[in-house]
Design a protein around this motif. Structure first.
Motif: not given
Length: 225
Positions: A129, A131, A142, A159, A163, A181, A184, A195
């Motif tokens: 992801l 960020m 997040d 986030y 991604s 979510r 995740f 990330g």
């Protein structure tokens, strides 16, 4: 690697602008939100894009067509019922292939270079992801980011809506409608979600105020910079 643009949302907080126009088609500088993403994806070497549609989706399809004007091939995943972010991607997995694919929320704007996205993920990883620092409207963030791994502790970041995911992060969910979510959270607990931090410009175009802020930001930029 293919990319999926999430463009099915209702955009209710941007009414009346979205009464007759889907949020991804809001004009920002010289193009719509979604067109900015298509330009950046093509510049980064992407060729195949899947776009999910629901609210006023026919207008998006009419505007973008088959993607040839950007040198892209666009396929559409049409949702009769809104499937949320996770369900929308799961419904389109048959178009995305067996390997990692990029996911981009069409209602954000960022000057991120999509060529920086990882084209391969470490064995066992279910995703990576992008960020960003926490914006004023989301001060608690997040997830934490420690040594490249996402965590539920430490200093949290937000986030970005961008991604790279593996299909298996969604395939195991026995639901049709669910948010990203959900997957995740489970992948982070299993230590299978990484990330990368991005400190450049990013805007979640979720309200009229933030839409105006974005337009002001872009109008202040030097076009020759």
């Amino acid at each position: 690697m293919k990319a999926m643009l999430l463009a099915a949302g209702l955009g209710t907080r941007l009414r009346p602008l979205t009464d007759h126009l889907p949020k991804p088609l809001l004009q920002v500088d010289d193009a719509t939100l979604i067109e900015h993403h298509l330009r950046r994806l093509r510049h980064a070497g992407f060729q195949d894009v899947v776009i999910n549609l629901h609210y006023l989706g026919h207008l998006i399809e009419k505007k973008l067509g088959n993607g040839s004007q950007w040198g892209l091939r666009i396929q559409y995943s049409r949702e009769d019922d809104l499937l949320e972010t996770g369900g929308g991607i799961k419904a389109a997995l048959n178009m995305l292939g067996d390997g990692p694919f990029a996911v981009v929320s069409a209602d954000v704007y960022m000057d991120f270079d999509y060529s920086q996205l990882p084209r391969d993920l470490a064995k066992g990883s279910q995703g990576c992801l992008v960020m960003v620092p926490n914006p004023p409207h989301h001060p608690n963030g997040d997830y934490g980011l420690q040594s490249g791994q996402l965590t539920h502790s430490g200093n949290r970041m937000t986030y970005s809506g961008v991604s790279v995911l593996m299909p298996d992060i969604l395939e195991a969910v026995d639901l049709k409608v669910f948010p990203l979510r959900r997957v995740f959270e489970e992948a982070i607990k299993a230590g299978r979600l990484s990330g990368m931090a991005y400190a450049g410009y990013w805007c979640d175009v979720g309200t009229l105020e933030r839409y105006e802020d974005l337009k002001k930001h872009l109008s202040s930029q030097d076009p020759d910079a």
